[in-house]
Design a protein around this motif. Structure first.
Motif, short mmCIF file in Angstrom:
data_model
loop_
_atom_site.label_atom_id
_atom_site.label_comp_id
_atom_site.label_asym_id
_atom_site.label_seq_id
_atom_site.Cartn_x
_atom_site.Cartn_y
_atom_site.Cartn_z
N PRO A 227 -11.82 -7.53 13.23
CA PRO A 227 -10.37 -7.68 13.06
C PRO A 227 -9.60 -6.49 13.58
CG PRO A 227 -11.44 -7.23 10.95
CD PRO A 227 -12.52 -7.45 11.93
N ASP A 228 -8.42 -6.75 14.11
CA ASP A 228 -7.55 -5.69 14.60
C ASP A 228 -7.05 -4.82 13.44
OD1 ASP A 228 -7.82 -6.84 17.10
OD2 ASP A 228 -5.91 -7.92 16.98
N PHE A 229 -6.51 -3.66 13.79
CA PHE A 229 -5.87 -2.79 12.81
C PHE A 229 -4.35 -2.90 12.93
CE2 PHE A 229 -9.99 -0.56 12.64
CZ PHE A 229 -10.13 -0.48 11.27
N PHE A 230 -3.70 -2.84 11.76
CA PHE A 230 -2.25 -2.85 11.69
C PHE A 230 -1.78 -1.60 10.96
CE2 PHE A 230 -3.37 -7.30 12.14
CZ PHE A 230 -2.42 -7.77 13.06
N ASP A 231 -0.64 -1.11 11.37
CA ASP A 231 0.01 0.01 10.70
C ASP A 231 0.61 -0.54 9.40
OD1 ASP A 231 1.77 1.98 9.82
OD2 ASP A 231 2.60 2.39 11.79
N ALA A 232 0.09 -0.08 8.25
CA ALA A 232 0.53 -0.62 6.97
C ALA A 232 2.01 -0.37 6.72
CB ALA A 232 -0.32 -0.04 5.84
N TRP A 233 2.53 0.74 7.25
CA TRP A 233 3.96 1.03 7.06
C TRP A 233 4.81 -0.10 7.66
CZ3 TRP A 233 7.31 4.35 4.74
CH2 TRP A 233 8.63 4.32 5.19
N LEU A 234 4.46 -0.55 8.85
CA LEU A 234 5.24 -1.59 9.51
C LEU A 234 5.09 -2.93 8.83
CD1 LEU A 234 4.76 -0.73 13.29
CD2 LEU A 234 6.67 -0.16 11.80
N LEU A 235 3.98 -3.16 8.14
CA LEU A 235 3.82 -4.41 7.40
C LEU A 235 4.82 -4.50 6.25
CD1 LEU A 235 -0.07 -4.70 7.20
CD2 LEU A 235 1.48 -5.94 8.73
N GLN A 236 5.18 -3.35 5.70
CA GLN A 236 6.13 -3.32 4.58
C GLN A 236 7.54 -2.96 5.01
OE1 GLN A 236 5.65 -3.97 0.98
NE2 GLN A 236 4.24 -5.18 2.23
N HIS A 237 7.67 -2.35 6.16
CA HIS A 237 8.98 -1.92 6.66
C HIS A 237 9.12 -2.39 8.11
CE1 HIS A 237 9.17 0.89 3.18
NE2 HIS A 237 7.89 1.06 3.45
N PRO A 238 9.29 -3.70 8.31
CA PRO A 238 9.34 -4.22 9.68
C PRO A 238 10.44 -3.55 10.49
CG PRO A 238 9.17 -6.00 8.07
CD PRO A 238 9.44 -4.75 7.29
#
Length: 300
Positions: A227-238
């Motif tokens: 699975p790819d990685f996502f920046d958790a900050w952007l998941l909560q602060h689009p």
């Protein structure tokens, strides 16, 4: 499940004082954490350099900070990740160690200490780097927690280190799909099954949007089956990767070391199979107990 990640600068606050009790108190103020991931933990380093000119770690006392953290956090397991291992400063003193720690009150399964690439770059100073990985049993099952601290001066080394993190992730996911049989119980031939779910956090010494950051969130190769990685900050602060809306993680209070001003270089990256579980990702802008700000990630 609450995780705090913090480059603690060997416990040295912006007032110049080294105080691990303050670090623990500030982390606890941020959250009743289950996992604490730290960078720049030292043992044996003091304020003296090898040349005796007092140019070692400012404020350093040479104590064993891994042991101090264990004493400050009863009921937690302290996992050491030593990146730099040097002779003692004086005869009879402990060897000098510098690296990362994962501290958790949750059950810990296997632990790995991955030496990261250190290609020669004669133009800048640099040091060995490590990624410390632990399989931790959360309330929704096991996941991999990896904390790291990438090279500051050399972009070439940072990029090589990010590439190694991606390769390690693909390797772990391959073990998850095709675990090797156990030779026999109680031997070092431990079961190799590892969860695909992973959190990679730490000081990337790469601003949001810079080359190492962008490589970290680039899609994994289809052949990797990871699975790819996502920046958790952007998941909560689009919003945009960079911009004034994004909270800085360094340079907020220490304007001497960070003369160019505040910016984000510490991150939580979560694998795609954890993305929907991210409930919070915040930066604590109150603390001046280090030159970096602590970050919080909460999974529901």
């Amino acid at each position: 499940m609450r995780l705090v990640c913090w480059n603690i600068q060997w416990g040295r606050g912006c007032d110049g004082r080294v105080d691990l009790a303050r670090i623990v108190s500030e982390a606890r103020r941020l959250a009743d954490f289950d996992v604490l991931c730290l960078q720049e933990v030292s043992r044996g380093f003091d304020a003296r350099s090898d040349a005796g000119d007092g140019a070692g770690l400012p404020g350093g006392t040479g104590t064993d900070q891994f042991a101090e953290l264990a004493a400050l956090l009863p009921g937690y397991t302290v996992i050491e990740g030593v990146a730099v291992d040097l002779p003692a400063a004086v005869e009879g003193a402990p060897r000098r160690h510098f690296g990362n720690a994962i501290i958790t009150r949750l059950p810990v399964h296997q632990v790995w200490r991955h030496s990261l690439p250190w290609p020669a770059d004669p133009n800048v100073p640099s040091m060995p780097r490590i990624a410390l990985e632990a399989v931790i049993e959360g309330d929704k099952g096991p996941l991999r927690v990896i904390t790291t601290h990438l090279e500051y001066y050399s972009e070439m080394q940072r990029l090589a280190q990010v590439e190694a993190l991606r390769i390690m992730h693909a390797e772990a996911c391959a073990h998850a799909r095709r675990p090797a049989p156990l030779e026999k119980p109680g031997t070092p031939f431990a079961a190799t099954g590892r969860p695909t779910a992973a959190i990679i956090c730490g000081d990337f010494n790469s601003a949001a949007g810079d080359s190492a950051y962008m490589r970290m969130v680039a899609p994994m190769p289809a052949t990797a089956g990871a699975p790819d990685f996502f920046d958790a900050w952007l998941l909560q602060h689009p919003g945009p990767v960079t911009g004034p809306e994004r909270a800085p993680t360094t340079g907020v209070y220490d304007h001497e070391q960070w003369a160019d001003g505040p910016f984000p270089c510490d991150f939580f990256f979560v694998s795609a199979d954890l993305a929907e579980r991210v409930a919070r990702c915040e930066v604590d802008l109150q603390s001046d107990a280090s030159d970096h700000q602590p970050m919080l990630l909460e999974l529901h």
